[in-house]
Design a protein around this motif. Structure first.
Motif, mmCIF file in Angstrom:
data_model
loop_
_atom_site.group_PDB
_atom_site.id
_atom_site.type_symbol
_atom_site.label_atom_id
_atom_site.label_comp_id
_atom_site.label_asym_id
_atom_site.label_seq_id
_atom_site.Cartn_x
_atom_site.Cartn_y
_atom_site.Cartn_z
ATOM 1 N N ILE A 49 -34.364 26.028 -7.943
ATOM 2 C CA ILE A 49 -33.960 24.912 -8.790
ATOM 3 C C ILE A 49 -34.931 23.897 -9.157
ATOM 4 N N THR A 50 -35.785 23.522 -8.236
ATOM 5 C CA THR A 50 -36.683 22.560 -8.284
ATOM 6 C C THR A 50 -37.843 22.842 -9.089
ATOM 7 N N ASN A 51 -38.206 24.087 -8.942
ATOM 8 C CA ASN A 51 -39.543 24.610 -9.793
ATOM 9 C C ASN A 51 -39.041 24.851 -11.259
ATOM 10 N N ALA A 52 -37.788 25.148 -11.283
ATOM 11 C CA ALA A 52 -37.342 25.540 -12.865
ATOM 12 C C ALA A 52 -37.281 24.003 -13.547
ATOM 13 N N VAL A 53 -36.794 23.044 -12.897
ATOM 14 C CA VAL A 53 -36.812 21.602 -13.561
ATOM 15 C C VAL A 53 -38.169 21.139 -13.780
ATOM 16 N N ARG A 54 -39.124 21.224 -12.854
ATOM 17 C CA ARG A 54 -40.560 20.814 -12.867
ATOM 18 C C ARG A 54 -41.321 21.589 -14.124
ATOM 19 N N ASP A 55 -41.112 22.862 -13.945
ATOM 20 C CA ASP A 55 -41.624 23.698 -15.330
ATOM 21 C C ASP A 55 -41.188 23.256 -16.663
ATOM 22 N N LEU A 56 -39.762 22.928 -16.791
ATOM 23 C CA LEU A 56 -39.337 22.493 -17.921
ATOM 24 C C LEU A 56 -39.634 21.057 -18.369
ATOM 25 N N MET A 57 -40.094 20.413 -17.252
ATOM 26 C CA MET A 57 -40.558 18.775 -17.621
ATOM 27 C C MET A 57 -41.937 18.914 -18.149
ATOM 28 N N VAL A 58 -42.669 19.867 -17.745
ATOM 29 C CA VAL A 58 -43.922 19.973 -18.146
ATOM 30 C C VAL A 58 -44.343 21.020 -19.371
ATOM 31 N N GLY A 59 -43.147 21.388 -19.956
ATOM 32 C CA GLY A 59 -43.282 22.209 -21.048
ATOM 33 C C GLY A 59 -43.222 23.750 -21.066
ATOM 34 N N HIS A 60 -43.203 24.282 -19.848
ATOM 35 C CA HIS A 60 -43.113 25.684 -19.557
ATOM 36 C C HIS A 60 -41.841 26.219 -19.688
ATOM 37 N N LEU A 61 -41.303 26.176 -20.939
ATOM 38 C CA LEU A 61 -39.927 26.559 -21.364
ATOM 39 C C LEU A 61 -39.585 27.980 -20.751
ATOM 40 N N VAL A 62 -40.365 28.919 -21.105
ATOM 41 C CA VAL A 62 -40.054 30.180 -20.714
ATOM 42 C C VAL A 62 -39.870 30.493 -18.898
ATOM 43 N N ALA A 63 -40.679 29.900 -18.289
ATOM 44 C CA ALA A 63 -40.661 29.969 -16.929
ATOM 45 C C ALA A 63 -39.548 29.247 -16.441
ATOM 46 N N GLY A 64 -39.329 27.775 -16.860
ATOM 47 C CA GLY A 64 -38.089 27.094 -16.515
ATOM 48 C C GLY A 64 -36.733 27.801 -16.915
#
Length: 254
Positions: free
Chosen positions: A214-229
């Protein structure tokens, strides 16, 4: 021809080291943007200023130039080993600072890939059991619920790992494990070993909750990695749904 061969060999060395570093980090639970950044930094340390890296939770694409060949590495299994992530980051910093040669970096990365820092299953089960009991107290459960949560949480964590050996889809392993936790919690309360079944269940399922995911998903979304997030978020949602569904099935029949 000799210059061409040297160029090809240098390209191969750069690609091998970057992909190896990225593969170790991604398999060990690192965020995708951290993996991309580390691979690009390693490339710059080896003289490549315009390398390209694209990482998803299941694969890595890398090229030393925008118009050069792209290399792909498939990631089929992922776990949590943040010590390996830290070690790869350390090698990246040493390469960037000129404190480590390319060959030494390659050998250290291969050693990291072979090494496992995962504790044995029984140690994980014991820790998960105590964590379950402590979470029960933290969620305002009574000390009478500590022992039932400890036993149910440890059993559920062991069941999740045991079922996963035979069922490749983690959803079903976690679903069955949460059902076992629900049955044990109900059993302990029915024989008056516990007081509040909800507190016992909440504490017992906590070791199964995908906190790092969950933490990694939020962090990836916050930096713009939408597919990974989004993909990691979907995986975390399925895990949470499996846990909730298993408990709901038990409580609906008891």
């Amino acid at each position: 021809m000799e210059v061409l061969e040297l160029d090809k060999q240098k390209e191969k060395d750069i690609v091998d080291i970057c992909l190896l570093a990225g593969r170790i980090m991604l398999k060990s639970g690192a965020e995708t943007h951290r993996v991309e950044d580390t691979m690009i930094r390693i490339g710059k340390a080896m003289g490549i200023t315009d390398s390209q890296s694209y990482v998803t939770p299941t694969g890595i694409l890398f090229s030393i130039e925008p118009t050069s060949n792209s290399y792909f590495s498939r990631i089929s299994e992922r776990s949590t080993d943040l010590h390996k992530v830290d070690e790869v980051n350390s090698i990246s910093r040493q390469l960037t600072g000129g404190k480590l040669t390319v060959e030494a970096a390659r050998e250290q990365l291969k050693k990291i890939e072979r090494t496992s820092h995962v504790y044995s299953l029984w140690i994980q089960v014991v820790v998960a059991a105590f964590v379950s009991g402590c979470f029960t107290i933290m969620f305002d459960g009574s000390w009478f619920d500590f022992l039932p949560a400890l036993l149910a949480g440890g059993t559920g964590f062991f069941a999740a790992n045991y079922f996963h050996r035979f069922i490749e889809i983690r959803f079903f392993a976690e679903f069955l494990a949460s059902m076992i936790i629900g049955v044990l919690a109900y059993f302990f309360v029915s024989i008056q070993w516990g007081v509040e079944i909800d507190k016992i269940i909440i504490g017992s399922v906590m070791p199964l909750v995908p906190g790092l995911l969950i933490t990694n998903a939020v962090r990836d979304l916050m930096v713009g990695h939408l597919v990974a997030g989004l993909s990691k978020g979907a995986e975390a949602f399925l895990t949470a749904f499996a846990i909730g569904a298993g408990i709901a099935v038990v409580l609906s029949f008891l």
